[in-house]
Motif scaffolding. Structure first.
Motif, PDB file in Angstrom:
ATOM      1  N   LEU A   1      41.425 -55.059  19.952  1.00 56.52           N
ATOM      2  CA  LEU A   1      42.521 -55.998  19.698  1.00 56.52           C
ATOM      3  C   LEU A   1      43.794 -55.554  20.399  1.00 56.52           C
ATOM      4  O   LEU A   1      44.127 -54.372  20.414  1.00 56.52           O
ATOM      5  CB  LEU A   1      42.789 -56.096  18.193  1.00 56.52           C
ATOM      6  N   THR A   2      44.510 -56.517  20.955  1.00 59.51           N
ATOM      7  CA  THR A   2      45.821 -56.223  21.530  1.00 59.51           C
ATOM      8  C   THR A   2      46.853 -56.163  20.402  1.00 59.51           C
ATOM      9  O   THR A   2      46.599 -56.592  19.269  1.00 59.51           O
ATOM     10  CB  THR A   2      46.249 -57.306  22.525  1.00 59.51           C
ATOM     11  N   SER A   3      48.021 -55.643  20.726  1.00 61.84           N
ATOM     12  CA  SER A   3      49.102 -55.576  19.746  1.00 61.84           C
ATOM     13  C   SER A   3      49.457 -56.974  19.238  1.00 61.84           C
ATOM     14  O   SER A   3      49.696 -57.181  18.049  1.00 61.84           O
ATOM     15  CB  SER A   3      50.330 -54.914  20.366  1.00 61.84           C
ATOM     16  N   ARG A   4      49.482 -57.956  20.150  1.00 65.46           N
ATOM     17  CA  ARG A   4      49.831 -59.323  19.763  1.00 65.46           C
ATOM     18  C   ARG A   4      48.757 -59.917  18.839  1.00 65.46           C
ATOM     19  O   ARG A   4      49.080 -60.645  17.889  1.00 65.46           O
ATOM     20  CB  ARG A   4      49.973 -60.190  21.010  1.00 65.46           C
ATOM     21  N   GLU A   5      47.495 -59.593  19.093  1.00 64.91           N
ATOM     22  CA  GLU A   5      46.418 -60.081  18.238  1.00 64.91           C
ATOM     23  C   GLU A   5      46.502 -59.464  16.850  1.00 64.91           C
ATOM     24  O   GLU A   5      46.257 -60.145  15.846  1.00 64.91           O
ATOM     25  CB  GLU A   5      45.071 -59.794  18.889  1.00 64.91           C
ATOM     26  N   ARG A   6      46.879 -58.212  16.767  1.00 64.01           N
ATOM     27  CA  ARG A   6      47.037 -57.570  15.461  1.00 64.01           C
ATOM     28  C   ARG A   6      48.201 -58.201  14.687  1.00 64.01           C
ATOM     29  O   ARG A   6      48.141 -58.375  13.466  1.00 64.01           O
ATOM     30  CB  ARG A   6      47.238 -56.061  15.623  1.00 64.01           C
ATOM     31  N   GLN A   7      49.280 -58.547  15.402  1.00 56.26           N
ATOM     32  CA  GLN A   7      50.402 -59.233  14.761  1.00 56.26           C
ATOM     33  C   GLN A   7      49.964 -60.600  14.241  1.00 56.26           C
ATOM     34  O   GLN A   7      50.366 -61.023  13.147  1.00 56.26           O
ATOM     35  CB  GLN A   7      51.543 -59.392  15.769  1.00 56.26           C
ATOM     36  N   THR A   8      49.129 -61.272  15.016  1.00 56.23           N
ATOM     37  CA  THR A   8      48.619 -62.586  14.597  1.00 56.23           C
ATOM     38  C   THR A   8      47.760 -62.453  13.347  1.00 56.23           C
ATOM     39  O   THR A   8      47.883 -63.252  12.403  1.00 56.23           O
ATOM     40  CB  THR A   8      47.793 -63.219  15.734  1.00 56.23           C
ATOM     41  N   ILE A   9      46.893 -61.461  13.317  1.00 47.81           N
ATOM     42  CA  ILE A   9      46.040 -61.230  12.144  1.00 47.81           C
ATOM     43  C   ILE A   9      46.893 -60.977  10.908  1.00 47.81           C
ATOM     44  O   ILE A   9      46.645 -61.538   9.834  1.00 47.81           O
ATOM     45  CB  ILE A   9      45.083 -60.046  12.393  1.00 47.81           C
TER      46      ILE A   9
ATOM     47  N   HIS B   1      44.874 -67.261  20.520  1.00 44.81           N
ATOM     48  CA  HIS B   1      44.807 -65.911  19.944  1.00 44.81           C
ATOM     49  C   HIS B   1      43.660 -65.820  18.932  1.00 44.81           C
ATOM     50  O   HIS B   1      42.893 -64.845  18.932  1.00 44.81           O
ATOM     51  CB  HIS B   1      46.126 -65.561  19.250  1.00 44.81           C
ATOM     52  N   LEU B   2      43.559 -66.817  18.068  1.00 39.19           N
ATOM     53  CA  LEU B   2      42.521 -66.794  17.031  1.00 39.19           C
ATOM     54  C   LEU B   2      41.123 -66.869  17.647  1.00 39.19           C
ATOM     55  O   LEU B   2      40.203 -66.182  17.178  1.00 39.19           O
ATOM     56  CB  LEU B   2      42.727 -67.949  16.052  1.00 39.19           C
ATOM     57  N   THR B   3      40.958 -67.663  18.693  1.00 41.58           N
ATOM     58  CA  THR B   3      39.653 -67.741  19.368  1.00 41.58           C
ATOM     59  C   THR B   3      39.253 -66.369  19.911  1.00 41.58           C
ATOM     60  O   THR B   3      38.099 -65.931  19.763  1.00 41.58           O
ATOM     61  CB  THR B   3      39.703 -68.754  20.525  1.00 41.58           C
TER      62      THR B   3
END
Length: 225
Positions: free
Chosen positions: A160-168, A196-198
């Protein structure tokens, strides 16, 4: 070779105004090898500029208002090589930024020529970090890989990227909120949120926000990073 030549190293500067001005004068003074293409005070201002006009190297003042997470987000979203300038002696912090993808670290106490040399070497694909940092980072990466081999879920989370972790964290922190609200809190469009969710579902082997909420809660990903 005039400024703007195709072979000049194109640089973007991220620092608060006074520091940025000094950096800009230094880099511009070294032309024709370097070209300052754009500048910004913070990472959030940098992203649209870098999307419109990509550069070779981003020089960021780590002592400004952006944290390590912003640095990781910038690195994940642009193709430029990232170099940070800092007065910090916090070895753990400096190791974290390198682990986040930074290609070089220059101390503010060093002569200006060192920064210019670092920009050149980072542009050429080299790392500009001291031997002690390289050794610590190598050992940490080896430790993380060993942990991932013993836990398949950690291996997935590591992608996971940092942005994906923020999204989660944003989704799991308010599971009932509509996508429009989540996107607004992340300062992104609903379309970007869906993208991002995909990506997150694909990486984690999930299929819905309910699955994501359960996974995030189980693996402590529901807290802001």
């Amino acid at each position: 070779m005039p400024v703007g030549h195709a072979h000049s190293i194109k640089v973007h500067l991220v620092a608060l105004p006074l520091i940025r001005w000094g950096l800009e004068q230094m880099v511009r003074g070294a032309h024709p090898q370097f070209e300052v293409v754009s500048t910004a005070s913070v990472v959030a201002e940098s992203l649209p500029l870098l999307e419109r006009q990509p550069v070779d190297v981003v020089v960021l003042d780590l002592d400004g208002v952006d944290g390590v997470e912003a640095v990781a987000d910038l690195q994940a979203r642009v193709r430029a090589k990232l170099l940070v300038l800092t007065a910090s002696h916090d070895l753990a912090l400096l190791d974290r930024v390198v682990m986040a993808g930074v290609r070089g670290v220059v101390k503010k106490c060093e002569p200006p020529q060192i920064l210019l040399k670092a920009i050149e070497k980072v542009h050429e694909g080299e790392l500009w970090i001291d031997r002690g940092a390289a050794g610590r980072i190598f050992l940490e990466m080896a430790r993380q890989k060993a942990a991932q081999r013993n836990d398949p879920q950690k291996s997935k989370i590591a992608t996971l990227t940092s942005r994906e972790r923020q999204t989660i964290a944003a989704v799991a922190g308010d599971a009932s909120a509509p996508g429009k609200v989540i996107a607004s809190r992340l300062c992104i469009s609903e379309h970007t949120l869906r993208n991002h969710l995909t990506s997150i579902y694909s990486k984690l082997g999930l299929s819905s926000r309910l699955d994501l909420y359960a996974f995030a809660t189980r693996h402590s990903l529901d807290k802001a990073v």
